[in-house]
Design a protein around this motif. Sequence first.
Motif, PDB file in Angstrom:
ATOM      1  N   ALA A  64      20.161  29.706  -2.002  1.00  9.29           N
ATOM      2  CA  ALA A  64      19.376  30.500  -2.954  1.00  9.29           C
ATOM      3  C   ALA A  64      18.733  31.728  -2.320  1.00  9.29           C
ATOM      4  CB  ALA A  64      18.306  29.628  -3.598  1.00  9.29           C
ATOM      5  N   ASP A  65      18.488  31.688  -1.008  1.00 11.03           N
ATOM      6  CA  ASP A  65      17.891  32.839  -0.330  1.00 11.03           C
ATOM      7  C   ASP A  65      18.927  33.888   0.090  1.00 11.03           C
ATOM      8  OD1 ASP A  65      19.131  31.600   1.824  1.00 11.03           O
ATOM      9  OD2 ASP A  65      17.267  31.266   2.946  1.00 11.03           O
ATOM     10  N   ALA A 124      18.227  30.711  -8.941  1.00 13.71           N
ATOM     11  CA  ALA A 124      18.804  31.932  -8.356  1.00 13.71           C
ATOM     12  C   ALA A 124      17.807  33.083  -8.486  1.00 13.71           C
ATOM     13  CB  ALA A 124      20.113  32.294  -9.042  1.00 13.71           C
ATOM     14  N   LYS A 125      17.846  33.999  -7.540  1.00 12.78           N
ATOM     15  CA  LYS A 125      16.938  35.147  -7.533  1.00 12.78           C
ATOM     16  C   LYS A 125      17.629  36.370  -8.138  1.00 12.78           C
ATOM     17  CE  LYS A 125      14.567  33.459  -3.464  1.00 12.78           C
ATOM     18  NZ  LYS A 125      14.171  33.712  -2.084  1.00 12.78           N
ATOM     19  N   TYR A 159      25.679  38.499  -4.144  1.00 15.41           N
ATOM     20  CA  TYR A 159      24.355  37.882  -4.038  1.00 15.41           C
ATOM     21  C   TYR A 159      23.842  38.217  -2.649  1.00 15.41           C
ATOM     22  CZ  TYR A 159      20.708  34.407  -4.971  1.00 15.41           C
ATOM     23  OH  TYR A 159      19.504  33.770  -5.206  1.00 15.41           O
ATOM     24  N   SER A 175      23.580  30.171 -10.674  1.00 15.66           N
ATOM     25  CA  SER A 175      22.459  29.242 -10.574  1.00 15.66           C
ATOM     26  C   SER A 175      22.479  28.552  -9.225  1.00 15.66           C
ATOM     27  CB  SER A 175      22.559  28.180 -11.679  1.00 15.66           C
ATOM     28  OG  SER A 175      22.522  28.771 -12.947  1.00 15.66           O
ATOM     29  N   SER A 180      16.766  39.338  -8.150  1.00 12.81           N
ATOM     30  CA  SER A 180      16.696  40.499  -7.256  1.00 12.81           C
ATOM     31  C   SER A 180      17.852  40.528  -6.248  1.00 12.81           C
ATOM     32  CB  SER A 180      15.371  40.520  -6.508  1.00 12.81           C
ATOM     33  OG  SER A 180      15.238  39.360  -5.695  1.00 12.81           O
ATOM     34  N   LEU A 181      18.508  39.388  -6.030  1.00 12.75           N
ATOM     35  CA  LEU A 181      19.631  39.340  -5.084  1.00 12.75           C
ATOM     36  C   LEU A 181      20.986  39.519  -5.763  1.00 12.75           C
ATOM     37  CD1 LEU A 181      18.513  36.429  -2.707  1.00 12.75           C
ATOM     38  CD2 LEU A 181      18.348  38.899  -2.338  1.00 12.75           C
ATOM     39  N   ALA A 191      20.679  35.567 -13.515  1.00 15.37           N
ATOM     40  CA  ALA A 191      20.172  34.553 -12.603  1.00 15.37           C
ATOM     41  C   ALA A 191      19.789  33.327 -13.413  1.00 15.37           C
ATOM     42  CB  ALA A 191      18.973  35.080 -11.829  1.00 15.37           C
TER      43      ALA A 191
END
Length: 162
Positions: free
Chosen positions: A153-154, A103-104, A122, A49, A106-107, A99
């Motif tokens: 987060a990115d 959180a993403k 991540y 998260s 996709s990562l 996620a």
Amino acid sequence: MRAHKALLAIPLALALAACGGGGKGDADDGAGAGKAGGGGRSATGTTVSVADSGLGDILVDGKGRTLYAFTKDKDAASNCDAECIAVWPALTSPSPAAAGRGAKASLLREAKRSGGAVHVTYGDWPLYYYVGDAAPGDVNGQGLDGEWFAVAADGKLVRKSA
């Protein structure tokens, strides 16, 4: 200075292992349940998260423990050896990580470690704990040796000072 940090980290690692908190093999189901011995493992997987900290929004596990990246890791592959893992336990999970808030998905990915453990990644970064973080929200590993940083987060490293 590095040797001094390593010597200080050994008793911390032993203490955390004895308590079952944050050590390599510590379970984390995202709800606080766990069993000693697995670095973020549980029967239901691991949750990653985003939480607000003095560094801004950073990745944490389901218990709110800060997750770090190692600048020597490349292309989601860990370059943290056994001595390194003693101080920087890998976030592992028996099933794909979930996620959580911020959180993403996709990562979130996985990378195999030697010995068969599944290391949660991540973006391009395998994720780790720091044994010097005693409580959720601690960021004592931030910037250590100019190689360890919290993750935003990115998926980018947070390079500001704690």
